[in-house]
Write a protein that holds these residues in place. Structure first.
Motif, PDB file in Angstrom:
ATOM      1  N   PRO A 290       0.825  -1.208   0.000  1.00  0.00           N
ATOM      2  CA  PRO A 290       0.000   0.000   0.000  1.00  0.00           C
ATOM      3  C   PRO A 290       0.856   1.254   0.000  1.00  0.00           C
ATOM      4  N   SER A 291       0.329   2.301  -0.564  1.00  0.00           N
ATOM      5  CA  SER A 291       0.981   3.605  -0.501  1.00  0.00           C
ATOM      6  C   SER A 291       1.064   4.075   0.950  1.00  0.00           C
TER       7      SER A 291
ATOM      8  N   PHE B 151      -2.181   7.427   6.518  1.00  0.00           N
ATOM      9  CA  PHE B 151      -2.824   8.725   6.749  1.00  0.00           C
ATOM     10  C   PHE B 151      -4.345   8.590   6.636  1.00  0.00           C
ATOM     11  N   PHE B 152      -4.773   7.862   5.599  1.00  0.00           N
ATOM     12  CA  PHE B 152      -6.176   7.858   5.211  1.00  0.00           C
ATOM     13  C   PHE B 152      -7.010   6.847   5.991  1.00  0.00           C
TER      14      PHE B 152
ATOM     15  N   SER C 229      -6.665   6.417  -1.650  1.00  0.00           N
ATOM     16  CA  SER C 229      -6.910   7.723  -1.026  1.00  0.00           C
ATOM     17  C   SER C 229      -7.150   8.827  -2.049  1.00  0.00           C
ATOM     18  N   TRP C 230      -6.523   8.744  -3.236  1.00  0.00           N
ATOM     19  CA  TRP C 230      -6.688   9.787  -4.247  1.00  0.00           C
ATOM     20  C   TRP C 230      -8.123   9.889  -4.731  1.00  0.00           C
ATOM     21  N   ALA C 231      -8.878   8.790  -4.634  1.00  0.00           N
ATOM     22  CA  ALA C 231     -10.254   8.790  -5.128  1.00  0.00           C
ATOM     23  C   ALA C 231     -11.136   9.778  -4.375  1.00  0.00           C
ATOM     24  N   ALA C 232     -10.723  10.180  -3.177  1.00  0.00           N
ATOM     25  CA  ALA C 232     -11.498  11.171  -2.418  1.00  0.00           C
ATOM     26  C   ALA C 232     -11.515  12.522  -3.111  1.00  0.00           C
TER      27      ALA C 232
ATOM     28  N   ILE D  38     -13.685  14.616   3.076  1.00  0.00           N
ATOM     29  CA  ILE D  38     -12.405  15.099   3.607  1.00  0.00           C
ATOM     30  C   ILE D  38     -12.651  16.236   4.589  1.00  0.00           C
ATOM     31  N   LYS D  39     -13.516  17.147   4.206  1.00  0.00           N
ATOM     32  CA  LYS D  39     -13.820  18.292   5.070  1.00  0.00           C
ATOM     33  C   LYS D  39     -14.517  17.858   6.358  1.00  0.00           C
ATOM     34  N   GLU D  40     -15.384  16.843   6.247  1.00  0.00           N
ATOM     35  CA  GLU D  40     -16.074  16.332   7.431  1.00  0.00           C
ATOM     36  C   GLU D  40     -15.092  15.715   8.417  1.00  0.00           C
ATOM     37  N   ARG D  41     -13.963  15.250   7.922  1.00  0.00           N
ATOM     38  CA  ARG D  41     -12.922  14.711   8.795  1.00  0.00           C
ATOM     39  C   ARG D  41     -12.083  15.813   9.435  1.00  0.00           C
ATOM     40  N   GLY D  42     -12.423  17.066   9.117  1.00  0.00           N
ATOM     41  CA  GLY D  42     -11.690  18.200   9.670  1.00  0.00           C
ATOM     42  C   GLY D  42     -10.402  18.499   8.943  1.00  0.00           C
ATOM     43  N   GLN D  43     -10.289  18.048   7.679  1.00  0.00           N
ATOM     44  CA  GLN D  43      -9.064  18.250   6.908  1.00  0.00           C
ATOM     45  C   GLN D  43      -9.324  19.167   5.731  1.00  0.00           C
ATOM     46  N   ASP D  44      -8.312  19.893   5.342  1.00  0.00           N
ATOM     47  CA  ASP D  44      -8.383  20.762   4.177  1.00  0.00           C
ATOM     48  C   ASP D  44      -7.922  19.970   2.959  1.00  0.00           C
TER      49      ASP D  44
END
Length: 376
Positions: A147-148, A153-154, A198-201, A211-217
């Motif tokens: 895996p990458s 991270f994801f 992860s890139w598919a997000a 992504i935003k719901e996870r609190g990330q930019d």
């Protein structure tokens, strides 16, 4: 370096015109042996001996199907990513309340979490690669998949008491991957693939909102992902090929994400320093081939996943050839390759195809590649 193989000249530099993502359906014998091992009826040594025997058979089947790159099919793994990640120092597997949600189905509940500083040493998959290398032979190229780093991270549960900020985690994680790459290289690995969902997000508004719901930019996360990949592979030797498979999810013939590459094509095609990209283009969820116009690197191989691994029907050859011709309008034909869009068993459950249907897909890829390029 080239070798004559019948009437086909093969170039021994991965990825190949006819390639594949890596995983294959688990034989029933392995599923049964794993079940017996979990219940204490056979030992770990006995299980590994059975895996060894089945991997030998799988290697021969790949050769017979016409592949040059040969994997162990992930036959020793339950998951395409968690098995490797939990082998890192500081990472452990655990059972969360729920599994990963796919379209209409959910995986069994399993994930990984960071419980200490991340590092790489004495990883069991080094032995897995050594066995693969020992049975492939000189006429083919052993390929190993991991895996990458982005998947930790994801998908990983990161303890903030261990990593209060992403930069520190990034530093430890990329150093661990650098050690991993060196360890595989030292055992003879020259073709390593990183798999990454992860890139598919970034492909759709729905994904960006998650992504935003996870609190990330999203912009910040994209930059972190690029750094994680590029720093991990920065010290790879010149004769080691590292590719990346960018996936939208693959579990029991379903998916977890949709959307084309357009929104993040500049990043994927021109910022990542990998040698090749395995891209999914097997249905309408993947969008069109137009994003390939953003490929500026002349040294980047683009492996087009135009053949689906999710369903048994064989794609029309002329349609696939037309798609390859369309892609060649954006990227040099010499940079293009063909493969299934994903593996046949990203998890041990596998997709809804039979073993014979799986091999028919692989032979389909090989035949089309030989007709289009004259090589595999």
């Amino acid at each position: 370096m080239t070798k004559e193989r019948g009437n086909v000249t093969q170039t021994k530099r991965a990825p190949f015109n006819a390639d594949h993502v890596g995983s294959f359906l688990r034989p029933e014998r392995i599923k049964d042996a794993r079940y017996q091992k979990e219940r204490g009826k056979i030992s770990a040594v006995e299980l590994r001996n059975i895996e060894d025997e089945e991997i030998r058979k799988l290697v021969e089947k790949q050769k017979q199907a016409g592949l040059i790159s040969i994997t162990d099919g992930d036959l020793r793994r339950s998951w395409w990513h968690f098995d490797f990640l939990e082998g890192l120092a500081g990472v452990e597997g655990y059972e969360p309340e729920e599994g990963i949600q796919f379209s209409g189905v959910q995986t069994k509940a399993y994930s990984v979490r960071v419980v200490d500083r991340v590092d790489f040493h004495n990883h069991p998959m080094i032995e897995d690669y050594k066995f693969l290398h020992s049975v492939v032979g000189d006429e083919h190229v052993p390929k190993f998949t991991i895996p990458s780093p982005n998947m930790l991270f994801f998908r990983g549960d990161i303890n903030p008491e261990i990593y209060a900020d992403e930069e520190t985690l990034l530093s430890d994680l990329t150093q661990a991957y650098q050690k991993a790459i060196k360890a595989f290289y030292d055992e003879g690995c020259r073709y390593l693939q990183m798999d990454d969902t992860s890139w598919a997000a970034f492909f759709s508004e729905e994904g960006l909102n998650k992504i935003k719901e996870r609190g990330q930019d999203p912009d910040r996360l994209r930059d972190l992902f690029v750094q994680a990949v590029n720093q991990s592979i920065a010290e790879r030797p010149e004769d080691m090929v590292i590719t990346m498979h960018i996936c939208r999810g693959n579990f029991r013939s379903t998916y977890s994400a949709s959307g084309g590459y357009e929104a993040i094509s500049e990043t994927l095609f021109n910022e990542l320093k990998v040698d090749g990209l395995f891209l999914e283009f097997d249905d309408e969820r993947s969008g069109g081939l137009e994003p390939l116009q953003h490929v500026k690197r002349k040294d980047l191989k683009i492996v087009l996943g135009l053949i689906t691994s999710k369903f048994p029907e064989l794609e029309n050859k002329e349609r696939i050839k037309n798609q390859l011709e369309e892609a060649a309008g954006y990227v040099s034909k010499d940079q293009l390759c063909l493969s299934p869009q994903c593996g046949f068993a990203s998890t041990e459950e596998g997709n809804n195809v039979t073993e014979e249907e799986q091999w028919a897909k692989i032979r389909h890829v090989v035949e089309i590649a030989e007709e289009v390029w004259g090589t595999r």
